[in-house]
Design a protein around this motif. Structure first.
Motif, PDB file in Angstrom:
ATOM      1  N   UNK A  50      37.049  32.416  40.108  1.00  0.00           N
ATOM      2  CA  UNK A  50      35.900  32.578  41.006  1.00  0.00           C
ATOM      3  C   UNK A  50      36.225  33.548  42.143  1.00  0.00           C
ATOM      4  N   UNK A  51      37.429  33.432  42.700  1.00  0.00           N
ATOM      5  CA  UNK A  51      37.824  34.295  43.816  1.00  0.00           C
ATOM      6  C   UNK A  51      38.077  35.722  43.341  1.00  0.00           C
ATOM      7  N   UNK A  52      38.749  35.861  42.178  1.00  0.00           N
ATOM      8  CA  UNK A  52      39.030  37.201  41.646  1.00  0.00           C
ATOM      9  C   UNK A  52      37.727  37.909  41.280  1.00  0.00           C
ATOM     10  N   UNK A  53      36.779  37.154  40.685  1.00  0.00           N
ATOM     11  CA  UNK A  53      35.492  37.740  40.301  1.00  0.00           C
ATOM     12  C   UNK A  53      34.729  38.202  41.548  1.00  0.00           C
ATOM     13  N   UNK A  54      34.744  37.364  42.573  1.00  0.00           N
ATOM     14  CA  UNK A  54      34.041  37.731  43.805  1.00  0.00           C
ATOM     15  C   UNK A  54      34.633  39.010  44.405  1.00  0.00           C
ATOM     16  N   UNK A  55      35.963  39.064  44.457  1.00  0.00           N
ATOM     17  CA  UNK A  55      36.624  40.237  45.042  1.00  0.00           C
ATOM     18  C   UNK A  55      36.274  41.506  44.255  1.00  0.00           C
ATOM     19  N   UNK A  56      36.239  41.407  42.924  1.00  0.00           N
ATOM     20  CA  UNK A  56      35.918  42.582  42.103  1.00  0.00           C
ATOM     21  C   UNK A  56      34.458  43.000  42.287  1.00  0.00           C
ATOM     22  N   UNK A  57      33.543  42.021  42.249  1.00  0.00           N
ATOM     23  CA  UNK A  57      32.114  42.341  42.297  1.00  0.00           C
ATOM     24  C   UNK A  57      31.659  42.794  43.680  1.00  0.00           C
ATOM     25  N   UNK A  58      32.381  42.370  44.709  1.00  0.00           N
ATOM     26  CA  UNK A  58      31.964  42.709  46.066  1.00  0.00           C
ATOM     27  C   UNK A  58      31.959  44.210  46.315  1.00  0.00           C
ATOM     28  N   UNK A  59      32.710  44.943  45.496  1.00  0.00           N
ATOM     29  CA  UNK A  59      32.779  46.398  45.694  1.00  0.00           C
ATOM     30  C   UNK A  59      31.426  47.063  45.463  1.00  0.00           C
ATOM     31  N   UNK A  60      30.597  46.479  44.617  1.00  0.00           N
ATOM     32  CA  UNK A  60      29.320  47.137  44.330  1.00  0.00           C
ATOM     33  C   UNK A  60      28.144  46.162  44.229  1.00  0.00           C
TER      34      UNK A  60
END
Ligand code: ZN
Length: 335
Positions: free
Chosen positions: A81-91
């Motif tokens: 959940x945290x890794x996905x959030x960090x990746x998606x937050x870029x765009x």
């Protein structure tokens, strides 16, 4: 957060789509092969909020098929959940919220109480039946999705206008409908196809275009290039959407011990218990190898590995049998 491009792609949803979406929140449950794609697509809409929920941490074996994660995420043992959030937050075009939790009855009720729609990207029918109950209880729709081999299926479920999951599959799904633990047999395009369908139906609902949501059961097979939408109907005798019986929500066990896919690990969920990870680390480091980050603590000794989260979740790897894993964890953690 990307605030520029969220509205443009909403033209196909007609007038008022973007405004409707800004007032809505959605959730993706399960951030594996299906959930990676659903989350990627939904995060580009101007939603009020997108919740990303998964109980697992990123492992090296996930990287090939689960597009949100990197080798570093696996090396750092980040929760999905945290890794996905960090990746998606870029765009992303909407605020994201990571929930690193096990979806038990309490979390399911919380999620369906808060969100306008939930997208299913789990891999088991136990969890889906629980989500189905929470959906009926809280009068919120959800989008079922599953893949098996080169095939897959999806259904937008809103019991106020159509059947629920129990109406369609009965007590337990037919033989062959349940996914196998062995994901190596899955056609690489199948999860992408099903997740795209799920995100598209969820987006129509979120944009306020309920009349355009497909109510049939979408079923496809890529090897045969077969795509079909099958009519499904409400079961007038359905105990869930008919009689409002919610056995999975109402009788959830105090502690949960679940033998996981692959036959090597056991998940233990200790209800109502919170771990002080710093205190545990101090205690365990004299007894074996200890690794920690801000989300979890890992303890390894004589071929058995325990991953401990502060919310009472313990994953025991190396003891495949539930009772033995529970007694090992009890001894090691002083329960
Ligand atoms: Zn039903």
């Amino acid at each position: 957060m990307n605030t520029g491009s969220g509205t443009e792609k909403l033209r196909m949803f007609g007038d008022g789509g973007a405004e409707a979406m800004r007032k809505k929140s959605a959730a993706v449950v399960g951030l594996g092969a299906l959930g990676s794609v659903s989350a990627l697509l939904l995060s580009r809409f101007p939603l009020g909020r997108l919740v990303l929920l998964d109980r697992d941490i990123v492992e090296k074996k996930n990287i090939g098929r689960q597009w949100l994660y990197s080798e570093e995420d696996a090396s750092d043992s980040l929760p999905k959940a945290e890794a996905a959030k960090a990746r998606l937050e870029r765009f992303a075009c909407c605020p994201l919220e990571a929930r690193d939790v096990n979806l038990d009855a309490e979390q399911a009720e919380l999620l369906f109480g808060e969100c306008d729609i939930v997208v299913d990207a789990t891999d088991n029918f136990d969890t889906r039946y629980m989500m189905n109950e929470a959906s009926v209880k809280h009068r919120k729709p959800w989008v079922y999705g599953g893949v098996l081999g080169s095939g897959g299926s999806s259904l937008f479920i809103d019991h106020t206008t159509g059947p629920c999951l129990r109406c369609v599959f009965g007590d337990t799904p037919a033989v062959g409908a349940e996914e196998s633990c062995d994901t190596t047999g899955i056609h690489p395009s199948a999860p992408t196809m099903i997740a795209s369908f799920q995100a598209s139906e969820a987006a129509k609902f979120l944009a306020g275009k309920n009349d355009r949501v497909e109510r049939g059961f979408f079923d496809m097979d890529l090897q045969e290039a077969r795509f079909a939408t099958i009519k499904v109907a409400k079961d007038p005798e359905c105990p869930v959407c008919g009689a409002h019986e919610f056995p999975r929500l109402d009788n959830s066990p105090a502690d949960e011990v679940r033998e996981l896919c692959g036959g090597e690990s056991v998940l233990i969920m200790l209800k109502g218990r919170k771990f002080d990870l710093s205190e545990l680390e101090r205690r365990l480091k004299s007894e074996g190898a200890v690794f920690s980050n801000r989300f979890l603590l890992r303890f390894e000794k004589e071929g058995v590995r325990m991953t401990i989260h502060s919310d009472g979740r313990v994953l025991v790897h190396g003891i495949p049998e539930g009772k033995k894993a529970m007694s090992y964890a009890s001894r090691a953690l002083g329960l």
